[in-house]
Design an enzyme around this catalytic site. Structure first.
Site, mmCIF file in Angstrom:
data_model
loop_
_atom_site.group_PDB
_atom_site.id
_atom_site.type_symbol
_atom_site.label_atom_id
_atom_site.label_comp_id
_atom_site.label_asym_id
_atom_site.label_seq_id
_atom_site.Cartn_x
_atom_site.Cartn_y
_atom_site.Cartn_z
ATOM 1 N N HIS A 80 0.837 -1.202 0.000
ATOM 2 C CA HIS A 80 0.000 0.000 0.000
ATOM 3 C C HIS A 80 0.868 1.247 0.000
ATOM 4 O O HIS A 80 1.991 1.257 0.520
ATOM 5 C CB HIS A 80 -0.984 0.010 1.180
ATOM 6 C CG HIS A 80 -0.359 0.133 2.539
ATOM 7 N ND1 HIS A 80 -0.152 1.346 3.155
ATOM 8 C CD2 HIS A 80 0.084 -0.808 3.412
ATOM 9 C CE1 HIS A 80 0.384 1.148 4.346
ATOM 10 N NE2 HIS A 80 0.548 -0.147 4.535
ATOM 11 N N ASP A 82 -0.609 4.497 0.763
ATOM 12 C CA ASP A 82 -1.097 5.502 1.697
ATOM 13 C C ASP A 82 -0.357 5.372 3.020
ATOM 14 O O ASP A 82 0.142 4.282 3.365
ATOM 15 C CB ASP A 82 -2.604 5.376 1.902
ATOM 16 C CG ASP A 82 -3.010 4.012 2.456
ATOM 17 O OD1 ASP A 82 -2.540 2.986 1.914
ATOM 18 O OD2 ASP A 82 -3.776 3.968 3.439
ATOM 19 N N ASP A 111 6.452 1.240 6.234
ATOM 20 C CA ASP A 111 5.022 0.947 6.162
ATOM 21 C C ASP A 111 4.344 1.864 5.145
ATOM 22 O O ASP A 111 3.719 2.833 5.501
ATOM 23 C CB ASP A 111 4.397 1.144 7.553
ATOM 24 C CG ASP A 111 2.930 0.801 7.615
ATOM 25 O OD1 ASP A 111 2.460 0.028 6.760
ATOM 26 O OD2 ASP A 111 2.233 1.312 8.510
ATOM 27 N N GLU A 145 -5.257 1.457 2.686
ATOM 28 C CA GLU A 145 -5.043 0.393 3.665
ATOM 29 C C GLU A 145 -5.141 0.900 5.094
ATOM 30 O O GLU A 145 -5.628 0.197 5.980
ATOM 31 C CB GLU A 145 -3.667 -0.248 3.415
ATOM 32 C CG GLU A 145 -3.451 -1.582 4.139
ATOM 33 C CD GLU A 145 -2.832 -1.433 5.515
ATOM 34 O OE1 GLU A 145 -2.716 -2.437 6.219
ATOM 35 O OE2 GLU A 145 -2.465 -0.288 5.905
ATOM 36 N N GLU A 146 -4.692 2.125 5.327
ATOM 37 C CA GLU A 146 -4.643 2.652 6.688
ATOM 38 C C GLU A 146 -5.998 3.135 7.192
ATOM 39 O O GLU A 146 -6.135 3.421 8.378
ATOM 40 C CB GLU A 146 -3.640 3.814 6.759
ATOM 41 C CG GLU A 146 -2.197 3.437 6.450
ATOM 42 C CD GLU A 146 -1.535 2.615 7.539
ATOM 43 O OE1 GLU A 146 -2.225 2.247 8.518
ATOM 44 O OE2 GLU A 146 -0.343 2.333 7.413
ATOM 45 N N ASP A 169 4.344 -6.395 4.730
ATOM 46 C CA ASP A 169 3.839 -5.285 5.534
ATOM 47 C C ASP A 169 3.734 -5.663 7.006
ATOM 48 O O ASP A 169 2.804 -5.259 7.689
ATOM 49 C CB ASP A 169 2.467 -4.851 4.994
ATOM 50 C CG ASP A 169 2.003 -3.512 5.571
ATOM 51 O OD1 ASP A 169 2.853 -2.756 6.072
ATOM 52 O OD2 ASP A 169 0.798 -3.232 5.522
ATOM 53 N N HIS A 423 4.185 3.853 12.072
ATOM 54 C CA HIS A 423 3.318 4.807 12.764
ATOM 55 C C HIS A 423 4.046 5.573 13.863
ATOM 56 O O HIS A 423 3.409 6.272 14.648
ATOM 57 C CB HIS A 423 2.084 4.116 13.362
ATOM 58 C CG HIS A 423 1.186 3.492 12.348
ATOM 59 N ND1 HIS A 423 -0.129 3.183 12.627
ATOM 60 C CD2 HIS A 423 1.396 3.106 11.061
ATOM 61 C CE1 HIS A 423 -0.680 2.633 11.551
ATOM 62 N NE2 HIS A 423 0.233 2.575 10.599
#
Length: 455
Positions: A80, A82, A111, A145-146, A169, A423
């Site tokens: 992903h 995003d 990520d 995805e997030e 991931d 994150h």
């Protein structure tokens, strides 16, 4: 197969991808359902695929894919583009793609932009070697995805679901189990104690992020010293400012992935504890402070659950806000694979006191792939060949695109013992790791593309 040939190009591609701040935004017209930056990231990597001589397709900005080879079956590698908001606490600019101390820094480095680029150049190296797969190989690039997976809801019906696959991931060696995900909003009225008036409380960016900031605005405090003393007892890092009769308390935490709340410091928890010490012991704020507080195990909500496969349930208080005299909190709950989301909700409902409402706004069922599955065994062999270590099977609280397929698992990119910076501030990927995972993913694609036989 020469991965080193693409080393410099790979590094530059990751840097340039990281310079695109692909955080979800409002739709911006045709082909941009999640905003301009996400569309730019998708267009960038699809253009790279074309430059490398691979087939590409853009599915209205919801997702895209890059592929080569033919065959009756399709191997999907799901990534992903995003990213979550940068948050605070960075020592470098989060969207600069800076190289420092042999690492590429930026939101999305691990990520999941770094791994997406690694898979792309692994495919290019395989193509250059003259390899012809027995299965079509497809790098799938999602863009939501997030937040909610609307990308996969659009893409899979349009492009077809791969027969098997993996997503880079999560962690190595192989993750064949992922906890269920439940996102709920609890809301209830707060009650001001005598002499105080809560004006506003706000904190957090996403339910699946440990909030690094929470702001409380309150009237009636005797002095800034009163709040400072309570904050010191709590161990809170906070700023205090008073103007026009309103005291503003800014609590500072440490961001982390919501599936691992214990690895961060929750600024909302400190804010709730402060309010509780100031006399907010009744109403919804009192409930939150008493039943959740700094705990991550859900015991105060009657959901302290665990199983032998995936471990313990976790709760992250991700977002808080006020609306009039109502406080709303968004919780991210990761529950063991042997339970159902409905069971978790029923238990929470039974724990709620009068006047508190519950609204479920998203979730995903658990994933568990049997240890004897051929896909799992092949990826274990690939890992052991490249790392010279036993490829044990893992369970995580994170939710990956592996759940989008009927036969898929998560495979890397984080090695055992390596910190997980997804994150978190100063997210980065070491260049040596980026090159290594490119080699590993090339081997994995070759083995799975050849239906288990060596290239």
């Amino acid at each position: 197969m020469n991965v080193d040939k693409y080393r410099d190009e790979l590094i530059l591609a990751v840097q340039e991808l990281l310079q695109i701040p692909s955080v979800k935004a409002p739709a911006a017209g045709e082909g941009k359902p999640f905003g301009v930056p996400i569309a730019q990231a998708l267009e960038y990597i699809l253009a790279k695929g074309e430059e490398l001589g691979l087939k590409t397709e853009n599915f209205s900005g919801f997702a895209g894919h890059i592929e080569f080879g033919e065959g009756p079956e399709t191997l999907g590698i799901l990534c992903h583009l995003d990213v979550v908001p940068a948050g605070e606490g960075w020592s470098v600019e989060p969207f600069a793609g800076l190289i420092k101390d042999g690492k590429i820094f930026g939101r999305g480095a691990i990520d999941n932009k770094g791994p997406a680029a690694a898979v792309l150049y692994a495919m290019a190296a395989l193509k250059d070697s003259g390899w012809q797969p027995r299965r079509k190989v497809r790098l799938i690039l999602g863009t939501d995805e997030e937040s909610g997976w609307a990308c996969m809801e659009h893409y899979l019906p349009a492009a077809g679901t791969p027969d098997l696959g993996f997503t880079p991931d999560a962690k190595f060696p192989v993750i064949n189990s992922e906890k269920g995900i439940l996102r709920i909003e609890l809301s209830g009225r707060f009650l001001n104690p005598a002499g105080l008036e809560l004006v506003d409380i706000s904190g957090g960016n996403r339910p699946n992020m440990v909030p690094d900031r929470c702001i409380v605005k309150i009237k009636g405090l005797e002095s800034d010293t009163q709040a400072a003393k309570i904050g010191a007892r709590l161990g809170a890092r906070m700023d205090i400012d008073s103007a026009d009769g309103i005291t503003t308390l800014v609590f500072k935490g440490v961001s982390a992935h919501g599936s691992m709340p214990e690895t961060g410091e929750n600024a909302i928890s400190y804010a709730l504890a402060m309010l509780n010490h100031l006399g907010y012991t009744q109403g919804f704020i009192g409930f939150l402070a008493e039943r959740i507080g700094f705990s991550h195990d859900g015991r105060g909500l009657n959901i302290e659950l665990r199983d032998s496969v995936s471990g313990s349930l976790t709760v992250n208080v991700g977002v808080i806000s006020t609306e009039g005299e109502t406080v709303k909190v968004q919780l991210d709950i990761r529950y063991p694979v042997s339970f159902h989301g409905e069971q978790v909700i029923e238990r929470i409902q039974a724990a709620l006191t009068g006047g508190i409402s519950l609204h479920s706004f998203g979730g995903q069922r658990p994933l568990h792939v049997d240890a004897d599955n051929e896909l799992v065994r092949i990826l274990q062999r690939v890992y052991e060949k490249n790392v010279d270590a036993e490829a044990e099977l893992l369970s995580i609280g994170g939710g990956t695109y592996a759940r989008a397929l009927n036969n898929a698992v998560a495979f890397g990119p984080i090695f055992p013992g390596q910190p997980d910076l997804a994150h978190q501030p100063d997210e980065n990927i070491p260049i040596s790791q980026l090159v290594k995972i490119t080699e590993i993913y090339a081997d994995a694609i070759a083995m799975l593309g050849n239906k288990g036989e060596s290239k």
